[in-house]
Design a protein around this motif. Sequence first.
Motif, short mmCIF file in Angstrom:
data_model
loop_
_atom_site.label_atom_id
_atom_site.label_comp_id
_atom_site.label_asym_id
_atom_site.label_seq_id
_atom_site.Cartn_x
_atom_site.Cartn_y
_atom_site.Cartn_z
N TRP A 155 -45.36 5.76 8.79
CA TRP A 155 -45.04 4.16 9.25
C TRP A 155 -44.53 4.32 10.66
CZ3 TRP A 155 -49.00 0.81 6.83
CH2 TRP A 155 -49.49 1.39 5.61
N VAL A 156 -44.32 3.55 11.36
CA VAL A 156 -43.83 3.27 12.74
C VAL A 156 -44.07 1.27 12.52
CG1 VAL A 156 -44.16 5.32 13.64
CG2 VAL A 156 -46.06 2.95 14.16
N VAL A 157 -43.44 0.82 12.93
CA VAL A 157 -42.94 -0.12 13.34
C VAL A 157 -43.88 -0.78 14.81
CG1 VAL A 157 -41.21 -2.14 13.99
CG2 VAL A 157 -40.43 -0.66 12.28
N ILE A 158 -44.51 -1.58 14.20
CA ILE A 158 -45.55 -2.19 15.56
C ILE A 158 -45.05 -3.59 15.88
CG2 ILE A 158 -47.01 -0.66 14.46
CD1 ILE A 158 -48.53 -3.11 13.66
N ALA A 159 -44.23 -4.50 15.44
CA ALA A 159 -44.18 -5.46 15.21
C ALA A 159 -43.00 -6.27 15.21
CB ALA A 159 -45.00 -6.53 15.59
N ARG A 160 -42.23 -7.32 15.13
CA ARG A 160 -40.73 -7.73 14.59
C ARG A 160 -41.20 -9.05 14.84
NH1 ARG A 160 -36.40 -3.73 14.76
NH2 ARG A 160 -37.22 -1.89 15.65
N SER A 161 -40.60 -9.82 13.63
CA SER A 161 -40.96 -11.56 13.22
C SER A 161 -39.77 -11.39 12.81
CB SER A 161 -42.13 -11.43 12.76
OG SER A 161 -41.77 -11.26 11.18
N PHE A 162 -39.10 -13.06 12.97
CA PHE A 162 -38.17 -13.99 12.05
C PHE A 162 -38.29 -15.15 11.54
CE2 PHE A 162 -38.88 -16.02 15.72
CZ PHE A 162 -38.17 -17.00 15.35
N GLY A 222 -40.20 -19.68 11.92
CA GLY A 222 -40.42 -18.35 11.96
C GLY A 222 -41.10 -18.17 13.85
N GLY A 223 -41.42 -16.58 13.67
CA GLY A 223 -42.37 -15.95 14.32
C GLY A 223 -42.30 -15.17 14.40
N SER A 224 -42.49 -14.29 15.95
CA SER A 224 -42.21 -13.39 16.76
C SER A 224 -41.20 -13.55 17.22
CB SER A 224 -43.46 -12.63 17.56
OG SER A 224 -43.31 -11.34 18.15
N ALA A 225 -40.60 -11.73 16.67
CA ALA A 225 -39.33 -11.63 17.38
C ALA A 225 -39.47 -10.99 19.34
CB ALA A 225 -38.30 -10.69 16.79
N GLY A 256 -31.38 -25.64 17.17
CA GLY A 256 -29.89 -25.38 16.88
C GLY A 256 -30.53 -24.33 15.40
N TYR A 257 -31.02 -24.15 15.53
CA TYR A 257 -32.14 -23.43 14.72
C TYR A 257 -30.52 -22.27 14.12
CZ TYR A 257 -36.41 -25.73 13.50
OH TYR A 257 -37.05 -26.38 12.77
N ILE A 258 -30.39 -21.81 12.84
CA ILE A 258 -29.79 -20.33 13.31
C ILE A 258 -31.03 -19.18 12.09
CG2 ILE A 258 -27.93 -19.01 11.83
CD1 ILE A 258 -26.83 -21.71 11.98
N GLN A 259 -30.96 -17.90 13.06
CA GLN A 259 -32.06 -17.56 11.99
C GLN A 259 -31.05 -16.66 11.24
OE1 GLN A 259 -33.51 -14.50 15.05
NE2 GLN A 259 -33.90 -12.76 13.52
N ASP A 260 -32.23 -16.45 10.34
CA ASP A 260 -31.67 -15.52 9.11
C ASP A 260 -31.99 -15.00 8.14
OD1 ASP A 260 -33.79 -17.46 7.81
OD2 ASP A 260 -32.65 -18.81 6.65
N GLU A 261 -33.82 -14.13 9.04
CA GLU A 261 -34.83 -13.57 8.66
C GLU A 261 -34.92 -12.89 9.45
OE1 GLU A 261 -37.80 -15.31 6.12
OE2 GLU A 261 -36.15 -15.95 5.34
N GLU A 262 -35.37 -11.20 9.10
CA GLU A 262 -36.27 -10.78 9.64
C GLU A 262 -36.54 -9.58 9.14
OE1 GLU A 262 -34.94 -7.04 12.75
OE2 GLU A 262 -32.89 -7.74 12.03
N TRP A 263 -38.43 -9.78 9.58
CA TRP A 263 -39.44 -9.09 9.14
C TRP A 263 -39.61 -7.92 10.00
CZ3 TRP A 263 -41.01 -10.47 4.25
CH2 TRP A 263 -40.08 -11.19 4.12
N VAL A 264 -40.51 -6.80 9.57
CA VAL A 264 -41.22 -5.72 10.12
C VAL A 264 -42.22 -6.03 10.04
CG1 VAL A 264 -39.16 -4.19 11.01
CG2 VAL A 264 -40.21 -3.60 9.61
N THR A 265 -43.29 -5.88 11.07
CA THR A 265 -44.40 -5.54 10.82
C THR A 265 -44.74 -3.50 10.59
OG1 THR A 265 -45.20 -7.02 10.94
CG2 THR A 265 -47.00 -5.52 10.67
N LEU A 266 -44.48 -3.04 10.01
CA LEU A 266 -45.37 -1.51 9.98
C LEU A 266 -47.24 -0.77 10.29
CD1 LEU A 266 -42.34 0.34 7.42
CD2 LEU A 266 -42.60 -0.06 9.55
N GLY A 267 -46.64 0.33 10.93
CA GLY A 267 -48.78 0.33 10.77
C GLY A 267 -48.77 1.69 10.40
N ARG A 268 -49.70 2.22 10.39
CA ARG A 268 -49.88 3.77 10.89
C ARG A 268 -51.85 3.89 11.18
NH1 ARG A 268 -49.49 6.77 4.67
NH2 ARG A 268 -51.07 5.31 3.47
#
Length: 193
Positions: A22-29, A162-165, A178-190
Amino acid sequence: MGETIVLPAQTSRRAELEADGWVVIARSFGAQLDSARIDRQRLQALVAKAEGSVRELADADVESVLRLDAMTAEDYPGSAATQHTPLDRRAATPSASRRAFGAFGPDGDLVAMTFVDVEGTKAETQFTVVHRAWRGQGLGIAVKAASVLTLAAEGVTQFRTGGSADNLAILRANDAVGYIQDEEWVTLGRNVR
Protein backbone atom coordinates in the motif's frame (compact mmCIF):
# COMPACT_ATOMS: atom_id res chain seq x y z
CA MET A 1 -6.04 3.38 -8.09
CA GLY A 2 -8.37 0.81 -6.58
CA GLU A 3 -9.18 0.24 -2.93
CA THR A 4 -8.30 2.88 -0.32
CA ILE A 5 -7.95 2.92 3.46
CA VAL A 6 -7.96 6.03 5.66
CA LEU A 7 -6.22 5.79 9.03
CA PRO A 8 -4.27 7.85 11.57
CA ALA A 9 -0.76 8.58 10.26
CA GLN A 10 0.95 7.25 13.39
CA THR A 11 -0.89 3.92 13.65
CA SER A 12 1.21 0.74 13.56
CA ARG A 13 -1.17 -0.67 10.97
CA ARG A 14 0.19 1.84 8.45
CA ALA A 15 3.65 0.21 8.45
CA GLU A 16 2.08 -3.21 7.99
CA LEU A 17 0.01 -2.03 5.04
CA GLU A 18 2.94 -0.23 3.41
CA ALA A 19 5.05 -3.38 3.77
CA ASP A 20 2.22 -5.18 1.95
CA GLY A 21 2.41 -2.75 -1.01
CA TRP A 22 0.00 0.00 0.00
CA VAL A 23 1.18 3.57 -0.66
CA VAL A 24 0.20 6.98 0.74
CA ILE A 25 -1.91 8.73 -1.88
CA ALA A 26 -3.18 11.62 0.26
CA ARG A 27 -2.73 13.23 3.67
CA SER A 28 -5.34 15.00 5.75
CA PHE A 29 -5.51 16.73 9.13
CA GLY A 30 -7.75 17.76 11.98
CA ALA A 31 -7.35 20.94 14.04
CA GLN A 32 -9.01 22.57 17.03
CA LEU A 33 -9.57 26.04 18.42
CA ASP A 34 -10.91 26.51 21.95
CA SER A 35 -12.83 29.69 22.73
CA ALA A 36 -10.42 30.64 25.54
CA ARG A 37 -7.68 31.08 22.91
CA ILE A 38 -9.66 33.20 20.45
CA ASP A 39 -8.06 36.55 19.67
CA ARG A 40 -11.26 38.46 18.89
CA GLN A 41 -9.53 41.68 17.83
CA ARG A 42 -7.34 39.80 15.40
CA LEU A 43 -10.29 37.91 13.94
CA GLN A 44 -12.30 41.12 13.60
CA ALA A 45 -9.38 42.65 11.71
CA LEU A 46 -9.21 39.64 9.37
CA VAL A 47 -12.92 40.00 8.58
CA ALA A 48 -12.65 43.79 8.12
CA LYS A 49 -9.71 43.37 5.73
CA ALA A 50 -11.79 41.38 3.24
CA GLU A 51 -12.79 43.17 0.05
CA GLY A 52 -16.56 43.40 -0.23
CA SER A 53 -18.69 42.23 2.68
CA VAL A 54 -18.67 39.20 4.98
CA ARG A 55 -21.82 38.02 6.74
CA GLU A 56 -23.79 35.02 7.87
CA LEU A 57 -25.72 33.36 5.04
CA ALA A 58 -29.50 32.92 5.12
CA ASP A 59 -32.27 31.20 3.15
CA ALA A 60 -32.23 34.03 0.60
CA ASP A 61 -28.62 33.09 -0.31
CA VAL A 62 -29.31 29.47 -1.31
CA GLU A 63 -29.17 30.11 -5.08
CA SER A 64 -25.81 31.89 -4.68
CA VAL A 65 -24.52 29.04 -2.50
CA LEU A 66 -25.56 26.45 -5.10
CA ARG A 67 -23.94 28.48 -7.89
CA LEU A 68 -20.59 28.86 -6.04
CA ASP A 69 -20.67 25.20 -4.99
CA ALA A 70 -21.17 24.07 -8.61
CA MET A 71 -18.34 26.33 -9.84
CA THR A 72 -15.90 24.96 -7.24
CA ALA A 73 -16.98 21.30 -7.05
CA GLU A 74 -13.76 20.05 -8.65
CA ASP A 75 -11.46 22.25 -6.55
CA TYR A 76 -11.13 20.15 -3.40
CA PRO A 77 -7.69 18.52 -3.17
CA GLY A 78 -7.07 15.22 -1.49
CA SER A 79 -8.78 11.88 -1.62
CA ALA A 80 -11.47 9.85 0.15
CA ALA A 81 -10.94 11.59 3.50
CA THR A 82 -11.51 15.08 2.11
CA GLN A 83 -14.08 14.58 -0.62
CA HIS A 84 -16.75 17.23 -0.96
CA THR A 85 -20.25 16.11 -1.78
CA PRO A 86 -21.93 18.69 -4.03
CA LEU A 87 -24.71 20.51 -2.24
CA ASP A 88 -28.36 20.04 -2.98
CA ARG A 89 -30.96 22.64 -1.97
CA ARG A 90 -31.42 21.12 1.50
CA ALA A 91 -27.67 20.99 2.25
CA ALA A 92 -27.24 24.55 0.90
CA THR A 93 -29.90 25.94 3.24
CA PRO A 94 -28.49 27.22 6.54
CA SER A 95 -30.22 26.23 9.77
CA ALA A 96 -29.69 26.50 13.53
CA SER A 97 -27.44 23.43 13.43
CA ARG A 98 -25.84 24.08 10.02
CA ARG A 99 -24.54 27.62 9.90
CA ALA A 100 -22.95 29.28 6.89
CA PHE A 101 -20.89 32.42 6.35
CA GLY A 102 -20.02 34.08 3.07
CA ALA A 103 -17.95 36.81 1.47
CA PHE A 104 -19.51 38.90 -1.28
CA GLY A 105 -17.62 40.83 -3.94
CA PRO A 106 -18.39 44.50 -4.66
CA ASP A 107 -20.90 43.38 -7.33
CA GLY A 108 -22.83 41.35 -4.73
CA ASP A 109 -21.75 37.89 -5.94
CA LEU A 110 -20.97 35.26 -3.33
CA VAL A 111 -17.25 34.51 -3.77
CA ALA A 112 -16.34 32.54 -0.62
CA MET A 113 -18.23 30.48 1.94
CA THR A 114 -17.82 28.17 4.87
CA PHE A 115 -20.38 25.78 6.35
CA VAL A 116 -20.22 24.77 10.00
CA ASP A 117 -22.20 22.11 11.83
CA VAL A 118 -23.08 23.13 15.40
CA GLU A 119 -24.08 20.78 18.20
CA GLY A 120 -24.40 22.38 21.61
CA THR A 121 -21.09 24.05 22.45
CA LYS A 122 -19.17 22.30 19.66
CA ALA A 123 -18.80 23.35 16.05
CA GLU A 124 -17.14 21.59 13.14
CA THR A 125 -16.35 23.18 9.80
CA GLN A 126 -17.64 21.01 6.97
CA PHE A 127 -15.98 22.92 4.15
CA THR A 128 -14.62 26.29 3.12
CA VAL A 129 -14.26 27.32 -0.50
CA VAL A 130 -13.30 30.43 -2.47
CA HIS A 131 -14.11 31.22 -6.12
CA ARG A 132 -10.98 30.70 -8.27
CA ALA A 133 -10.82 34.36 -9.33
CA TRP A 134 -10.87 35.51 -5.69
CA ARG A 135 -8.26 33.21 -4.16
CA GLY A 136 -5.23 34.59 -2.36
CA GLN A 137 -7.09 37.62 -0.99
CA GLY A 138 -7.86 36.37 2.51
CA LEU A 139 -11.52 35.56 1.91
CA GLY A 140 -11.29 31.98 3.17
CA ILE A 141 -9.68 33.36 6.31
CA ALA A 142 -12.37 36.04 6.62
CA VAL A 143 -15.33 33.64 6.43
CA LYS A 144 -13.72 31.21 8.89
CA ALA A 145 -12.95 34.10 11.26
CA ALA A 146 -16.55 35.38 10.97
CA SER A 147 -17.89 31.93 11.80
CA VAL A 148 -15.70 31.65 14.91
CA LEU A 149 -16.57 35.16 16.13
CA THR A 150 -20.33 34.68 15.69
CA LEU A 151 -20.53 31.20 17.13
CA ALA A 152 -18.24 31.96 20.09
CA ALA A 153 -20.48 34.93 20.94
CA GLU A 154 -23.40 32.45 21.02
CA GLY A 155 -21.63 30.10 23.44
CA VAL A 156 -19.69 27.68 21.24
CA THR A 157 -16.48 26.75 23.08
CA GLN A 158 -14.85 24.17 20.82
CA PHE A 159 -14.20 24.54 17.09
CA ARG A 160 -12.97 21.69 14.87
CA THR A 161 -11.83 21.80 11.28
CA GLY A 162 -9.86 19.64 8.89
CA GLY A 163 -9.05 18.97 5.29
CA SER A 164 -6.36 17.99 2.86
CA ALA A 165 -2.78 18.49 4.05
CA ASP A 166 -2.03 19.36 0.40
CA ASN A 167 -4.32 22.41 0.58
CA LEU A 168 -1.85 25.12 1.60
CA ALA A 169 -4.53 27.82 1.46
CA ILE A 170 -6.72 26.15 4.10
CA LEU A 171 -3.68 25.37 6.26
CA ARG A 172 -2.78 29.09 6.19
CA ALA A 173 -6.39 30.09 6.89
CA ASN A 174 -6.62 27.77 9.89
CA ASP A 175 -3.31 29.07 11.24
CA ALA A 176 -4.43 32.69 10.81
CA VAL A 177 -7.68 32.02 12.70
CA GLY A 178 -5.84 30.23 15.52
CA TYR A 179 -6.55 26.54 14.99
CA ILE A 180 -3.92 24.08 16.24
CA GLN A 181 -3.44 20.91 14.24
CA ASP A 182 -3.89 17.85 16.45
CA GLU A 183 -4.60 15.00 14.02
CA GLU A 184 -2.87 13.67 10.92
CA TRP A 185 -4.42 11.05 8.68
CA VAL A 186 -3.20 9.21 5.61
CA THR A 187 -5.13 7.66 2.75
CA LEU A 188 -3.42 4.51 1.52
CA GLY A 189 -4.17 2.97 -1.82
CA ARG A 190 -3.04 0.11 -3.99
CA ASN A 191 -3.54 -0.83 -7.57
CA VAL A 192 -6.16 -3.40 -8.32
CA ARG A 193 -4.85 -5.89 -10.84
